[in-house]
Design a protein around this motif. Structure first.
Motif, PDB file in Angstrom:
ATOM      1  N   TRP A 132      46.425  83.568 109.476  1.00  0.00           N
ATOM      2  CA  TRP A 132      46.231  82.574 108.426  1.00  0.00           C
ATOM      3  C   TRP A 132      45.088  82.905 107.488  1.00  0.00           C
ATOM      4  O   TRP A 132      44.972  82.299 106.439  1.00  0.00           O
ATOM      5  N   LEU A 133      44.242  83.849 107.922  1.00  0.00           N
ATOM      6  CA  LEU A 133      43.063  84.105 107.084  1.00  0.00           C
ATOM      7  C   LEU A 133      43.382  85.030 105.916  1.00  0.00           C
ATOM      8  O   LEU A 133      42.588  85.178 105.000  1.00  0.00           O
ATOM      9  N   THR A 134      44.573  85.659 105.943  1.00  0.00           N
ATOM     10  CA  THR A 134      44.945  86.487 104.800  1.00  0.00           C
ATOM     11  C   THR A 134      45.938  85.704 103.951  1.00  0.00           C
ATOM     12  O   THR A 134      46.955  85.227 104.439  1.00  0.00           O
ATOM     13  N   SER A 135      45.616  85.621 102.695  1.00  0.00           N
ATOM     14  CA  SER A 135      46.435  84.816 101.792  1.00  0.00           C
ATOM     15  C   SER A 135      47.782  85.488 101.559  1.00  0.00           C
ATOM     16  O   SER A 135      47.896  86.705 101.514  1.00  0.00           O
ATOM     17  N   THR A 136      48.826  84.699 101.420  1.00  0.00           N
ATOM     18  CA  THR A 136      50.114  85.268 101.005  1.00  0.00           C
ATOM     19  C   THR A 136      50.388  84.996  99.538  1.00  0.00           C
ATOM     20  O   THR A 136      51.428  85.356  99.023  1.00  0.00           O
ATOM     21  N   VAL A 137      49.451  84.312  98.886  1.00  0.00           N
ATOM     22  CA  VAL A 137      49.673  84.039  97.452  1.00  0.00           C
ATOM     23  C   VAL A 137      48.600  84.689  96.590  1.00  0.00           C
ATOM     24  O   VAL A 137      48.135  84.091  95.629  1.00  0.00           O
ATOM     25  N   GLU A 175      66.403  90.859 106.579  1.00  0.00           N
ATOM     26  CA  GLU A 175      66.781  89.712 107.408  1.00  0.00           C
ATOM     27  C   GLU A 175      65.702  89.379 108.422  1.00  0.00           C
ATOM     28  O   GLU A 175      65.388  88.207 108.636  1.00  0.00           O
ATOM     29  N   ASP A 176      65.129  90.407 109.039  1.00  0.00           N
ATOM     30  CA  ASP A 176      64.030  90.138 109.967  1.00  0.00           C
ATOM     31  C   ASP A 176      62.761  89.750 109.233  1.00  0.00           C
ATOM     32  O   ASP A 176      62.027  88.874 109.669  1.00  0.00           O
ATOM     33  N   HIS A 177      62.537  90.420 108.125  1.00  0.00           N
ATOM     34  CA  HIS A 177      61.345  90.154 107.335  1.00  0.00           C
ATOM     35  C   HIS A 177      61.310  88.679 106.916  1.00  0.00           C
ATOM     36  O   HIS A 177      60.303  87.989 107.079  1.00  0.00           O
ATOM     37  N   ALA A 178      62.432  88.204 106.385  1.00  0.00           N
ATOM     38  CA  ALA A 178      62.489  86.825 105.887  1.00  0.00           C
ATOM     39  C   ALA A 178      62.330  85.823 107.018  1.00  0.00           C
ATOM     40  O   ALA A 178      61.733  84.760 106.849  1.00  0.00           O
ATOM     41  N   ALA A 179      62.850  86.164 108.195  1.00  0.00           N
ATOM     42  CA  ALA A 179      62.809  85.200 109.290  1.00  0.00           C
ATOM     43  C   ALA A 179      61.429  85.145 109.942  1.00  0.00           C
ATOM     44  O   ALA A 179      61.005  84.094 110.414  1.00  0.00           O
ATOM     45  N   PHE A 180      60.721  86.274 109.961  1.00  0.00           N
ATOM     46  CA  PHE A 180      59.480  86.281 110.734  1.00  0.00           C
ATOM     47  C   PHE A 180      58.219  86.479 109.908  1.00  0.00           C
ATOM     48  O   PHE A 180      57.118  86.314 110.418  1.00  0.00           O
ATOM     49  N   LYS A 181      58.349  86.865 108.668  1.00  0.00           N
ATOM     50  CA  LYS A 181      57.164  87.092 107.856  1.00  0.00           C
ATOM     51  C   LYS A 181      57.496  86.725 106.412  1.00  0.00           C
ATOM     52  O   LYS A 181      57.585  87.602 105.546  1.00  0.00           O
ATOM     53  N   PRO A 182      57.668  85.436 106.146  1.00  0.00           N
ATOM     54  CA  PRO A 182      58.127  85.036 104.816  1.00  0.00           C
ATOM     55  C   PRO A 182      57.004  85.071 103.790  1.00  0.00           C
ATOM     56  O   PRO A 182      56.504  84.034 103.361  1.00  0.00           O
ATOM     57  N   SER A 201      63.693  78.586 104.651  1.00  0.00           N
ATOM     58  CA  SER A 201      63.588  77.786 105.869  1.00  0.00           C
ATOM     59  C   SER A 201      62.464  78.335 106.751  1.00  0.00           C
ATOM     60  O   SER A 201      61.821  77.577 107.479  1.00  0.00           O
ATOM     61  N   SER A 202      62.179  79.638 106.655  1.00  0.00           N
ATOM     62  CA  SER A 202      61.029  80.180 107.380  1.00  0.00           C
ATOM     63  C   SER A 202      59.731  79.608 106.817  1.00  0.00           C
ATOM     64  O   SER A 202      58.811  79.273 107.561  1.00  0.00           O
ATOM     65  N   LEU A 203      59.690  79.512 105.480  1.00  0.00           N
ATOM     66  CA  LEU A 203      58.506  78.922 104.839  1.00  0.00           C
ATOM     67  C   LEU A 203      58.299  77.487 105.330  1.00  0.00           C
ATOM     68  O   LEU A 203      57.174  77.082 105.655  1.00  0.00           O
ATOM     69  N   SER A 204      59.372  76.723 105.393  1.00  0.00           N
ATOM     70  CA  SER A 204      59.292  75.335 105.837  1.00  0.00           C
ATOM     71  C   SER A 204      58.816  75.275 107.282  1.00  0.00           C
ATOM     72  O   SER A 204      57.980  74.449 107.641  1.00  0.00           O
ATOM     73  N   THR A 250      57.356  76.824 117.245  1.00  0.00           N
ATOM     74  CA  THR A 250      58.726  77.211 116.909  1.00  0.00           C
ATOM     75  C   THR A 250      58.742  78.451 116.030  1.00  0.00           C
ATOM     76  O   THR A 250      59.802  78.898 115.620  1.00  0.00           O
ATOM     77  N   VAL A 251      57.576  78.970 115.728  1.00  0.00           N
ATOM     78  CA  VAL A 251      57.577  80.197 114.910  1.00  0.00           C
ATOM     79  C   VAL A 251      57.038  81.385 115.676  1.00  0.00           C
ATOM     80  O   VAL A 251      56.494  82.321 115.096  1.00  0.00           O
ATOM     81  N   ASP A 252      57.211  81.368 116.981  1.00  0.00           N
ATOM     82  CA  ASP A 252      56.821  82.530 117.770  1.00  0.00           C
ATOM     83  C   ASP A 252      57.538  83.773 117.281  1.00  0.00           C
ATOM     84  O   ASP A 252      58.647  83.672 116.754  1.00  0.00           O
ATOM     85  N   PRO A 253      56.925  84.902 117.461  1.00  0.00           N
ATOM     86  CA  PRO A 253      57.694  86.125 117.237  1.00  0.00           C
ATOM     87  C   PRO A 253      58.913  86.096 118.154  1.00  0.00           C
ATOM     88  O   PRO A 253      58.916  85.446 119.192  1.00  0.00           O
ATOM     89  N   PRO A 254      59.983  86.773 117.754  1.00  0.00           N
ATOM     90  CA  PRO A 254      61.255  86.659 118.447  1.00  0.00           C
ATOM     91  C   PRO A 254      61.147  87.067 119.904  1.00  0.00           C
ATOM     92  O   PRO A 254      60.536  88.087 120.228  1.00  0.00           O
ATOM     93  N   THR A 255      61.702  86.299 120.777  1.00  0.00           N
ATOM     94  CA  THR A 255      61.755  86.679 122.181  1.00  0.00           C
ATOM     95  C   THR A 255      63.211  86.685 122.604  1.00  0.00           C
ATOM     96  O   THR A 255      64.108  86.512 121.793  1.00  0.00           O
ATOM     97  N   ASN A 256      63.409  86.903 123.892  1.00  0.00           N
ATOM     98  CA  ASN A 256      64.788  87.021 124.380  1.00  0.00           C
ATOM     99  C   ASN A 256      65.608  85.763 124.243  1.00  0.00           C
ATOM    100  O   ASN A 256      66.808  85.793 124.462  1.00  0.00           O
ATOM    101  N   ASP A 257      64.977  84.654 123.862  1.00  0.00           N
ATOM    102  CA  ASP A 257      65.726  83.400 123.937  1.00  0.00           C
ATOM    103  C   ASP A 257      66.615  83.109 122.749  1.00  0.00           C
ATOM    104  O   ASP A 257      67.233  82.080 122.693  1.00  0.00           O
ATOM    105  N   HIS A 258      66.683  83.998 121.775  1.00  0.00           N
ATOM    106  CA  HIS A 258      67.724  83.686 120.778  1.00  0.00           C
ATOM    107  C   HIS A 258      68.914  84.618 120.860  1.00  0.00           C
ATOM    108  O   HIS A 258      69.393  85.155 119.890  1.00  0.00           O
ATOM    109  N   LYS A 259      69.387  84.716 122.039  1.00  0.00           N
ATOM    110  CA  LYS A 259      70.705  85.326 122.224  1.00  0.00           C
ATOM    111  C   LYS A 259      71.738  84.330 121.754  1.00  0.00           C
ATOM    112  O   LYS A 259      71.494  83.148 121.678  1.00  0.00           O
ATOM    113  N   GLN A 260      72.906  84.867 121.579  1.00  0.00           N
ATOM    114  CA  GLN A 260      73.967  83.932 121.219  1.00  0.00           C
ATOM    115  C   GLN A 260      74.813  83.604 122.410  1.00  0.00           C
ATOM    116  O   GLN A 260      75.726  84.276 122.747  1.00  0.00           O
TER     117      GLN A 260
END
Lengths: 371, 371, 371, 371, 371
Positions: A357-362, B203-210, B288-291, B361-371
């Motif tokens: 959080w300490l690095t800005s994304t904007v 796809e990964d970038h947007a989901a985990f580092k928006p 939705s990642s931003l939200s 709810t924004v943890d880095p991806p773990t094994n729990d989002h299998k389908q």
């Protein structure tokens, strides 16, 4: 509303100034604000040329049937008698004349007996988008154009006629009609170039400075592209029907040129659709920038509050007035308390740093994402 | 963002460098920045082959009518005299030549007397997307290609001609034209592969580092896919009209091959449309990642504030200076106060734990989002 | 990225493994990772039946022209010589053979001389979506199928041939081709059923637990439905052209059955489009759940902060060290202060209760919205 | 959430209960849960009428060829032998019979030799949306209808036959078929009326009480409209093909009536599309209400925090224990401090009032949102 | 709900007041709330004219076959016997009469033997949008119009008949029918003008005052534009079929006028589509204004909290009761503490100023958002 802000409204008048519902068809309802007509006459053959400003439409009669091509070039629709005089001389259909003065027609081609009536929309960009209806009548040996206001894109064409450059003087009225339509269609390209530049500028604006003027400009852009689209789509249809109808007035050679104008028209539509897609992308960029910014604000608030609220609580504890609080009497109580606070703050800072959080994304834009 | 980031702007110039509105049709407006032409000539039959670099277009004359197929391969559109010389020798139509130098044409096929004019758009990806207009004239015994810049996708084809591999030397000019178009169409596949990989990464970038670069890349991707779509859609139409027109210049056998090229074209459009849908899905994932992230920030703030604000209040109460506050004099007043605070904090923590707020709810991806 | 997470990527390779741009048309580019071919031969008439595993394609020759229907059933495309041998024996067109090995074709029907070439896409769902290209050649007395991998949906059909069940042994090769296509099309139904169940589960997930795995699953769902759509749309077109073309190879009776397969195809498209609309609705539900959750978090924060911040201020006032604060010396000053605080808190609680903030709008699901 | 809430799930089974992939075409796969058939026979001419409940389909034989119109009205598809017996007696095509029991067909018209097969979907709304497949066979002198469950919309029609009201008894089987289809199509109107009322209710709900049940109901509404659309769109196509095919079974007079049914069908599609647009507008209203609510919550928090945090700070300053704080000893120090705090609070209140934050934007609706 | 708020609901009744499903076709189901019919008769030739109010439809008989054009102008559909009497006298088809009283028909043209039946929808805007069905029967020498309510847009037309202005008295019944349709179509223009003005007003409203009435008005606008679109789209189709059908009832001259009406119709559709796009843009502007506002609120909160929370902490530190806090005894301890606080506050202010947070982005519009 600032003055500049009003600029987009005239475009919404597209439903105005109609003949009142229920009037007899073919009634000419002159807009009282329309400028008075100015008439110029061009008459030419391969080796003769005449240009004349006319004060009275009755003067046209003396030039008829003397030149293979006669071009009546009229600016301003504010005088019913002038329009009626021309209509009578060339036997123009009343329904067509009604459309000449109702200047919100869609582009179209109508066939009336021995002449064709075409409506086009000429655009210019000069601080804001202007669209003007050009009505064109094509007969065997004449072309008549009606414009709303003085000023148009036909000057290079007039020069070509005057100086006998290119093939225009050698060919018939249908080629003059084509040349006029081609000039109108080509007038879209510089206008679109302006909008292309606007979109480029707005792309950075929306990403790095999502303020209200930015939103207003995106909205205005959408307005203008919608207006351009309304102007050019029917033009494509009308050119297409011109190509398909196999009219005797139009020679096969001119038809080849019209196909070229048609291609340009399709290209313009293509560009407008691309710009429209980019513009809706812009709105998304703008909204996501706003969200980003809110995230940033909330992060600052959260960091500050999260660090100082617990510290204040610690200070509050030792600000209580209980009599039996032994640590208050320790010699190093105060320095220990300060140290405890510092460690608490540090722990939170490390936590936030690890969360990123300490690095800005904007960040404000730096040199590497310049245009 | 890296230097590559400048890449999207040239694409918006699609409305530029036009012949000025109102010019005579057929005028060649040379772009002053265009490179000077380089001419290569290939002449071949089943058993003869000649390759020649020409410095002067006038040299072409000596090779005409000696080989069943003559290929004039010109790179660079910066010299009007060269273009005019070739146009005169092969009797190319002025309207087509105008389109050769106005390099923002849509792909199309035009029939002019005894030759065909085709425009295609060749793409390469080399840090950024490049699209180049290839103009092709097909006559009974010749093919002429005009490209904007040196460098193209035709080298394997040139080798097949040189080494007499495959059937190309045995067949006529129409098969050469097909082979050129086929190479242009196939040039889209490696480019699309690059974009496919980009989408996977994003796809990964947007989901985990928006962050903003992610948004910029999604926006650029949409830009590029829009540009590719503008390039290939008209190509499909022009191939289709080529198949439908039943032209004498094109043999039934080549028609079979053109149908194959048409199928590839449709496949490319299919892939681009799929990528476009995935890209708009990406923007949704990003937003939705931003939200999600904002939710997370707010939860941290709320937890900290909610726990410490009441505690501070409790400390504040006993920090008041009223004289009659009996508990201040109790021996165990202070420990009891601390205990009360601890219990309050615990109660809130249990409340939040039961609400599920203590697990991110924004943890880095773990094994729990299998389908 | 967890391992499961990569599952969707293979679908994005749809632009890969193409013949290099510029190769001679008809080149067979064997994918080195493709499995080696296994060939099975079925030969039958109404009363005779023969099933044979072949190690060498040359063995096919001895079975030709002995049975009214010969079905060459080949699994695995990893050996160029086998493919070429079959192509030569049955005179299959090189362009068709190129499409057999380029396994990312759109479904289509091509007519080559005396045989038909059809491409279809067979789907199975087994943890994740698998799509496999099935190439089918139909001649007067033979059907040849090429599949990428062992394992398919044709086993019930093979049993019907073996046990002479239904009408298949009594009819010609065209009915076998229809039966294969029908089995491929019907393979979509169980797959779609799986997705229907996924959507149902996700609907509750998105509404009551809008976490990241939920978003990832919605995104994957959209991916898969897009892939299914790309597979089945062209199938509809190819069946349609099969029905329209009035080919002599296909009897009127088989045409009736093909119309039935076409109806199933349209039904599948219908279901996919419905699922796609539901999926975009899902994303909206997910995003609105996120917003709801943020609202809830903010309400908790606001309630706590709004109640305790003013109370802290009141405590702060009487914590000031002014000498002339008469109320500090009142006997009931302290109880009065506590009462004032309690009343303030109560006033705020009543205010919030009347605003409806004290009842949650994001209750966890209770028994009444179960499926 | 009420019990009715279970209602949306059955609709997603639209891909279920298919004949297993690879079965012989024309296999009847009876759903084990389907109710047993009940058969009613109507036989009539202009002056004779007979209504009979049959226990055994073999009884039908005795009524054939005795009346100009015979209507076999069968409810429940749970007995293969009954279906087969009817199919054999009337020579119905096996592919059509397969579609009768696979009750998820799209509406269609198929021509088989001397009879027509039509599938329609009848809807009712009774707590939740029910859609039932009605299969109709039309021959020269008979109509056979197969329904899934007892209960339908044909009772007024049966009464018209019984009481010889209107023209139905005077006309042939094709008019009976039309009357059945017309009753099915008209069954959509009362159902749509229910949805229209739902939308009206939800419009206020979404604007003033954006809670989760509201979102769920919007989502269900979209589900149902999608289901209705899937049911009626193919009906339009099948009616259209019925009108176009110029079948001898259908008299010109009945054709006129079918055109009327077609118009109703188009009107229903129109209404559904309108409702779908309104429903997506609803989601936007819901989301913007949520945003509005969040804004409101944040404003309350901000006002409270902004007013009291600075006040607390001021109190904190004079709560410090410095020895040299002269104002602490002033006689009017305390009243002055309180006055300073009051003025600070007032300043902020005035600031917020001027910003317009003190007036809620989420008030319950008042007279001020007239247009 | 306020009374004004209900205004949009009547539009959702579009599925109501149908003949009950299953009734005999051609049944007239009179709406009990419909006003009683008023009948006016106009009979004219080029030099004769008669206008008559009729109390009994039987009176019509005496005027038939005496004038070349007879116009029966009926307002109000509340009396079945009147409608039946007219239907019998002019031999109007029962299916058409059913549509006359079911006033939610789509616009259409149906040909019944020797007369044409046309349905149109006339709109007026008078506080809210009213749409009224006008049914028109055209025979060789008569026109019959059925309207739901008194009051229409035909008064200028009636005056033209009475005063023999224009060509209407000289032409036949088909020109009267055209004139009526033309008046109906032209009635859309003033209504659209009203909506254009609404959009202009809402554009500023949404950008600068995004409150709930604004949202409600955008939603109502979308409702109304949807209703207008439903009314005019089928009108275009019905005019088109009228032009294509080459009916003997319609002279070539009237056809020319109908083409003009068709052009107006297309223009209206164009305007409606433009307004619909602008309206969805409006919703985006509204939502982004809401976001902007939230950002602003959050920034104020963050600035205030961020400045005062650390200051409160500092004050809290020196409010602790440790005995060994040497600085408390310094003479300038207090002024130093105040200075430290001031510097801290200043540092934060400078930080926020550099971040650009101190300048509002939701200022009322000033000159700086020029384009």
């Amino acid at each position: 509303m600032s003055k500049n802000h009003k600029r987009r409204f005239p475009r919404l008048t597209l439903a105005r100034r109609r003949t009142p519902p229920g009037s007899a068809p073919g009634t000419l309802t002159i807009d009282p604000a329309a400028p008075k007509p100015e008439i110029r006459l061009f008459a030419y053959s391969a080796d003769a040329f005449l240009e004349q400003k006319l004060s009275d439409p009755a003067q046209i009669a003396q030039y008829r049937n003397k030149y293979p091509v006669l071009w009546i070039d009229l600016d301003g629709l504010g005088d019913e008698s002038v329009l009626k005089s021309i209509a009578t001389q060339f036997n123009l259909h009343p329904l067509a004349m009604e459309d000449v003065v109702n200047v919100h027609q869609r582009s179209k081609v109508d066939q009336y007996g021995d002449h064709l009536y075409m409506v086009s929309r000429m655009v210019t960009f000069n601080d804001r988008l202007h669209a003007e209806q050009v009505s064109l009548f094509l007969g065997r040996d004449f072309v008549i154009t009606f414009q709303e206001h003085p000023g148009d894109v036909f000057d290079p064409l007039r020069d070509r006629i005057r100086t006998n450059k290119g093939r225009i003087r050698k060919l018939a009225a249908d080629f003059l009609a084509y040349s006029l339509i081609d000039a109108i269609i080509d007038s879209y390209f510089p206008v679109l170039e302006t909008y292309g530049e606007s979109i480029e500028t707005l792309e950075d604006h929306a990403a790095f400075k999502p303020d209200r003027p930015c939103m207003t400009r995106i909205h205005d852009l959408r307005h203008d592209l919608l207006a351009l689209r309304r102007a050019i789509w029917p033009q494509r249809e009308s050119l297409n029907s011109l190509l398909r109808l196999e009219l005797p007035l139009i020679t096969p050679e001119t038809r080849l040129y019209l196909r070229d104008a048609y291609d340009h028209c399709v290209q313009i539509i293509d560009i407008i659709e691309t710009y429209r897609e980019l513009t809706s992308g812009l709105m998304e960029v703008y909204l996501s920038s706003l969200s980003n910014r809110l995230n940033e604000v909330m992060k600052v608030l959260t960091i500050i509050a999260t660090i100082f609220i617990p510290l204040s609580f610690i200070a509050g504890v030792w600000g209580m007035n209980f009599q039996h609080m032994p640590e208050l009497r320790w010699t190093f109580g105060y320095p220990l308390a300060i140290t405890l606070m510092a460690l608490t703050a540090l722990a939170f800072l490390i936590y936030f740093w690890r969360k990123g959080w300490l690095t800005s994304t904007v960040d404000p834009p730096t040199n590497d994402h310049k245009q």
